[in-house]
Design a protein around this motif. Structure first.
Motif, PDB file in Angstrom:
ATOM      1  N   MET A   1      49.837  64.727  39.180  1.00  7.95           N
ATOM      2  CA  MET A   1      49.536  63.587  39.644  1.00  7.95           C
ATOM      3  C   MET A   1      48.482  62.755  38.688  1.00  7.95           C
ATOM      4  O   MET A   1      47.754  63.611  39.122  1.00  7.95           O
ATOM      5  N   ALA A   2      48.542  61.630  38.403  1.00  3.57           N
ATOM      6  CA  ALA A   2      47.751  60.980  37.362  1.00  3.57           C
ATOM      7  C   ALA A   2      45.984  60.998  38.844  1.00  3.57           C
ATOM      8  O   ALA A   2      46.401  60.542  39.712  1.00  3.57           O
ATOM      9  N   LYS A   3      44.572  61.326  38.014  1.00  3.76           N
ATOM     10  CA  LYS A   3      43.839  60.854  38.694  1.00  3.76           C
ATOM     11  C   LYS A   3      43.356  59.741  37.738  1.00  3.76           C
ATOM     12  O   LYS A   3      42.924  59.709  36.771  1.00  3.76           O
ATOM     13  N   THR A   4      43.215  58.888  38.428  1.00  2.00           N
ATOM     14  CA  THR A   4      42.196  57.270  37.490  1.00  2.00           C
ATOM     15  C   THR A   4      41.544  57.186  37.990  1.00  2.00           C
ATOM     16  O   THR A   4      40.914  57.024  39.491  1.00  2.00           O
ATOM     17  N   ALA A   5      40.552  56.609  36.830  1.00  2.00           N
ATOM     18  CA  ALA A   5      39.190  55.925  36.680  1.00  2.00           C
ATOM     19  C   ALA A   5      38.806  54.485  37.221  1.00  2.00           C
ATOM     20  O   ALA A   5      39.811  53.655  35.823  1.00  2.00           O
ATOM     21  N   TRP A   6      38.758  54.243  37.835  1.00  2.57           N
ATOM     22  CA  TRP A   6      38.924  52.579  37.289  1.00  2.57           C
ATOM     23  C   TRP A   6      36.901  51.786  36.811  1.00  2.57           C
ATOM     24  O   TRP A   6      36.383  52.323  37.572  1.00  2.57           O
ATOM     25  N   VAL A   7      37.048  51.088  35.660  1.00  2.00           N
ATOM     26  CA  VAL A   7      35.792  50.556  35.439  1.00  2.00           C
ATOM     27  C   VAL A   7      34.993  49.494  34.662  1.00  2.00           C
ATOM     28  O   VAL A   7      37.210  48.134  34.683  1.00  2.00           O
ATOM     29  N   PHE A   8      34.521  48.745  35.606  1.00  2.00           N
ATOM     30  CA  PHE A   8      33.850  47.661  35.187  1.00  2.00           C
ATOM     31  C   PHE A   8      33.051  47.285  34.455  1.00  2.00           C
ATOM     32  O   PHE A   8      32.076  47.616  34.481  1.00  2.00           O
ATOM     33  N   PRO A   9      33.347  46.203  33.643  1.00  2.00           N
ATOM     34  CA  PRO A   9      32.394  45.485  32.670  1.00  2.00           C
ATOM     35  C   PRO A   9      31.625  44.937  32.567  1.00  2.00           C
ATOM     36  O   PRO A   9      31.300  44.026  34.529  1.00  2.00           O
ATOM     37  N   GLY A  10      30.350  44.226  32.643  1.00  2.00           N
ATOM     38  CA  GLY A  10      29.311  43.205  32.403  1.00  2.00           C
ATOM     39  C   GLY A  10      29.206  42.818  31.692  1.00  2.00           C
ATOM     40  O   GLY A  10      30.242  42.228  30.989  1.00  2.00           O
ATOM     41  N   GLN A  11      27.769  41.324  31.539  1.00  2.00           N
ATOM     42  CA  GLN A  11      28.164  40.656  30.460  1.00  2.00           C
ATOM     43  C   GLN A  11      27.704  41.117  29.890  1.00  2.00           C
ATOM     44  O   GLN A  11      28.054  41.128  28.713  1.00  2.00           O
ATOM     45  N   GLY A  12      28.231  39.579  29.028  1.00  2.00           N
ATOM     46  CA  GLY A  12      29.019  40.288  27.326  1.00  2.00           C
ATOM     47  C   GLY A  12      30.491  40.259  26.998  1.00  2.00           C
ATOM     48  O   GLY A  12      31.151  39.712  26.307  1.00  2.00           O
ATOM     49  N   SER A  13      31.378  40.364  28.937  1.00  2.00           N
ATOM     50  CA  SER A  13      32.836  40.024  28.842  1.00  2.00           C
ATOM     51  C   SER A  13      33.010  39.034  28.954  1.00  2.00           C
ATOM     52  O   SER A  13      34.290  38.665  29.137  1.00  2.00           O
ATOM     53  N   GLN A  14      32.297  38.245  29.227  1.00  3.10           N
ATOM     54  CA  GLN A  14      32.587  36.562  29.701  1.00  3.10           C
ATOM     55  C   GLN A  14      33.741  35.715  28.476  1.00  3.10           C
ATOM     56  O   GLN A  14      33.668  36.287  27.481  1.00  3.10           O
ATOM     57  N   SER A  15      34.187  35.148  29.504  1.00  9.88           N
ATOM     58  CA  SER A  15      34.921  33.949  28.145  1.00  9.88           C
ATOM     59  C   SER A  15      35.245  33.399  28.724  1.00  9.88           C
ATOM     60  O   SER A  15      35.876  33.082  30.492  1.00  9.88           O
ATOM     61  N   ILE A  16      35.359  31.507  28.409  1.00 10.04           N
ATOM     62  CA  ILE A  16      36.078  30.431  28.998  1.00 10.04           C
ATOM     63  C   ILE A  16      37.228  31.352  29.824  1.00 10.04           C
ATOM     64  O   ILE A  16      38.328  31.145  28.709  1.00 10.04           O
ATOM     65  N   GLY A  17      37.527  30.514  30.547  1.00  7.20           N
ATOM     66  CA  GLY A  17      39.076  30.319  31.315  1.00  7.20           C
ATOM     67  C   GLY A  17      39.322  31.667  31.986  1.00  7.20           C
ATOM     68  O   GLY A  17      39.688  31.768  32.526  1.00  7.20           O
ATOM     69  N   MET A  18      38.999  32.674  31.504  1.00 10.56           N
ATOM     70  CA  MET A  18      38.289  34.082  32.513  1.00 10.56           C
ATOM     71  C   MET A  18      39.293  33.650  34.522  1.00 10.56           C
ATOM     72  O   MET A  18      37.816  32.782  34.691  1.00 10.56           O
ATOM     73  N   GLY A  19      39.572  34.575  35.004  1.00 10.34           N
ATOM     74  CA  GLY A  19      40.354  34.002  36.014  1.00 10.34           C
ATOM     75  C   GLY A  19      40.578  33.660  36.791  1.00 10.34           C
ATOM     76  O   GLY A  19      40.761  33.078  37.937  1.00 10.34           O
ATOM     77  N   THR A  20      40.882  32.410  35.604  1.00  9.68           N
ATOM     78  CA  THR A  20      41.005  31.191  36.511  1.00  9.68           C
ATOM     79  C   THR A  20      42.547  31.154  36.760  1.00  9.68           C
ATOM     80  O   THR A  20      43.119  30.367  37.597  1.00  9.68           O
ATOM     81  N   ASP A  21      43.625  31.892  36.063  1.00  8.98           N
ATOM     82  CA  ASP A  21      45.234  32.231  36.464  1.00  8.98           C
ATOM     83  C   ASP A  21      45.396  32.503  38.159  1.00  8.98           C
ATOM     84  O   ASP A  21      45.840  33.164  38.081  1.00  8.98           O
ATOM     85  N   LEU A  22      43.669  33.106  38.924  1.00  8.57           N
ATOM     86  CA  LEU A  22      43.381  34.282  40.084  1.00  8.57           C
ATOM     87  C   LEU A  22      43.879  33.137  40.489  1.00  8.57           C
ATOM     88  O   LEU A  22      43.657  33.302  42.111  1.00  8.57           O
ATOM     89  N   ALA A  23      43.860  31.869  40.723  1.00 12.46           N
ATOM     90  CA  ALA A  23      43.294  31.290  41.811  1.00 12.46           C
ATOM     91  C   ALA A  23      44.311  31.450  43.460  1.00 12.46           C
ATOM     92  O   ALA A  23      43.567  30.833  44.587  1.00 12.46           O
ATOM     93  N   ASP A  24      45.634  31.385  43.116  1.00  8.91           N
ATOM     94  CA  ASP A  24      46.458  31.209  43.743  1.00  8.91           C
ATOM     95  C   ASP A  24      46.219  32.450  45.055  1.00  8.91           C
ATOM     96  O   ASP A  24      46.641  33.152  46.032  1.00  8.91           O
ATOM     97  N   ILE A  25      45.879  33.707  43.955  1.00  7.61           N
ATOM     98  CA  ILE A  25      45.374  35.088  44.887  1.00  7.61           C
ATOM     99  C   ILE A  25      44.540  35.515  45.838  1.00  7.61           C
ATOM    100  O   ILE A  25      44.013  36.426  45.831  1.00  7.61           O
ATOM    101  N   GLY A  26      43.308  34.468  44.453  1.00  6.31           N
ATOM    102  CA  GLY A  26      42.012  34.908  44.696  1.00  6.31           C
ATOM    103  C   GLY A  26      41.600  33.957  45.654  1.00  6.31           C
ATOM    104  O   GLY A  26      40.421  33.140  45.716  1.00  6.31           O
ATOM    105  N   THR A  27      42.296  32.850  46.372  1.00 10.80           N
ATOM    106  CA  THR A  27      41.896  31.689  46.909  1.00 10.80           C
ATOM    107  C   THR A  27      40.621  32.208  48.242  1.00 10.80           C
ATOM    108  O   THR A  27      39.598  31.266  48.600  1.00 10.80           O
ATOM    109  N   ALA A  28      41.020  32.936  48.961  1.00  9.46           N
ATOM    110  CA  ALA A  28      40.102  33.173  50.334  1.00  9.46           C
ATOM    111  C   ALA A  28      38.417  33.577  49.244  1.00  9.46           C
ATOM    112  O   ALA A  28      37.531  33.153  50.018  1.00  9.46           O
ATOM    113  N   ARG A  29      38.854  34.530  48.573  1.00 13.53           N
ATOM    114  CA  ARG A  29      37.604  35.150  48.057  1.00 13.53           C
ATOM    115  C   ARG A  29      36.907  34.099  47.105  1.00 13.53           C
ATOM    116  O   ARG A  29      35.647  33.738  47.105  1.00 13.53           O
ATOM    117  N   PHE A  30      37.574  33.008  46.236  1.00 13.16           N
ATOM    118  CA  PHE A  30      36.505  32.052  45.539  1.00 13.16           C
ATOM    119  C   PHE A  30      36.148  31.094  46.350  1.00 13.16           C
ATOM    120  O   PHE A  30      35.226  30.367  46.531  1.00 13.16           O
TER     121      PHE A  30
END
Length: 294
Positions: A1-30
């Protein structure tokens, strides 16, 4: 069975429009984020004048978006065997490992961003294509400059006083040396004042033992211990980001798949150039999430 690492980027990875497609699934968090921050993550990310690249906005926006994506992956039944984050991304990793709540993490990130935006001393430079021995000698021979980001064998960031950074660059024959447009010498002793103020805030936050081992920036040894993870985070603002070592440690822990959770592909790119034979994936949008886990 695959063992997976999740990695999270930091400052410098941002871009205009990022995350805007998550509005519906992230309503409560936003909505929760807007209550804490006093401004809308979706509005900032969608602004065409690149407000999202202002440190005050960048760090909270990345944390919120990465947290929503991590929650969505968990909702699909996915779980990481290991988590890690690059600089700011370590906060997303700790949230994903359930070390602290979303709200507690966002309040920390908000204050971190404010302190770093206020930093007005020192500079940073990225070096690519150099001999590591020459770099190590230059740093050893030059006061007030340190290795801030050890990203991979051929890509690093140095940090310190402007004069010391320039002196170190002159001693190293690099294919490319780029002065970074930042307000201060992040991940260096020059951040000691901000780090001390932040430590007082951090100490008041409850940390829980992690549900998955965390590879910290200042110590890539896997840990789930709440006290140890808090201590490592306390050191992060002045300590080096040891991403090269984090990358090299993944196969040793049986990891065969790495998922970059967040905008861009910076971390999977760094890992690809450091470690061979790992399957690399990226989840930065709802479309990618649905395509991978439909």
């Amino acid at each position: 069975m695959a063992k997976t690492a999740w990695v999270f980027p930091g400052q410098g990875s941002q871009s205009i429009g990022m995350g805007t497609d998550l509005a519906d699934i992230g309503t409560a968090r936003f909505s929760q984020a807007e209550d804490i921050l006093g401004w809308s993550v979706l509005e900032i990310c969608g602004s065409e004048d690149d407000k999202v690249s202002n440190t005050l906005y960048t760090q909270p926006c990345l944390y919120v978006i990465e947290s929503i994506l991590a929650d969505a992956l968990k909702a699909k039944g996915e779980r990481p065997a290991v988590v890690a984050g690059h600089s700011l991304g370590e906060y997303s990793a700790l949230y994903t490992a359930e070390v602290f709540s979303f709200a507690a993490g966002l309040r920390l990130v908000k204050r971190r961003a404010e302190l770093m935006a206020q930093a007005a001393e020192g500079s940073m430079a990225a070096l690519m294509g150099f001999k590591r021995e020459a770099l190590e000698a230059a740093l050893a021979n030059t006061a007030d400059v340190v290795l801030a980001n050890d990203n991979n064998a051929g890509q690093v960031v140095i940090s310190g006083t402007a004069e010391a950074v320039e002196a170190a660059i002159q001693q190293v024959k690099a294919r490319r040396a780029t002065r970074l447009n930042v307000s201060g010498a992040f991940h260096s002793p020059l951040m000691a004042g901000a780090a001390q103020e932040f430590a007082d805030i951090l100490n008041a936050v409850e940390f829980k033992d992690a549900i998955a081992p965390v590879l910290s920036n200042v110590d890539p040894t896997p840990s789930t211990d709440a006290a140890e993870l808090k201590q490592r985070l306390t050191q992060q603002m002045t300590g080096s980001v040891r991403w090269r070592e984090i990358s090299l440690s993944l196969p040793k822990q049986g990891i065969d798949t790495v998922i970059e959770v967040g905008p861009g592909a910076v971390l999977t790119g760094l890992i690809k150039r450091t470690v061979k034979d790992l399957e690399l994936k990226q989840i930065e949008s709802l479309a990618q999430l649905e395509a991978a886990y439909s």
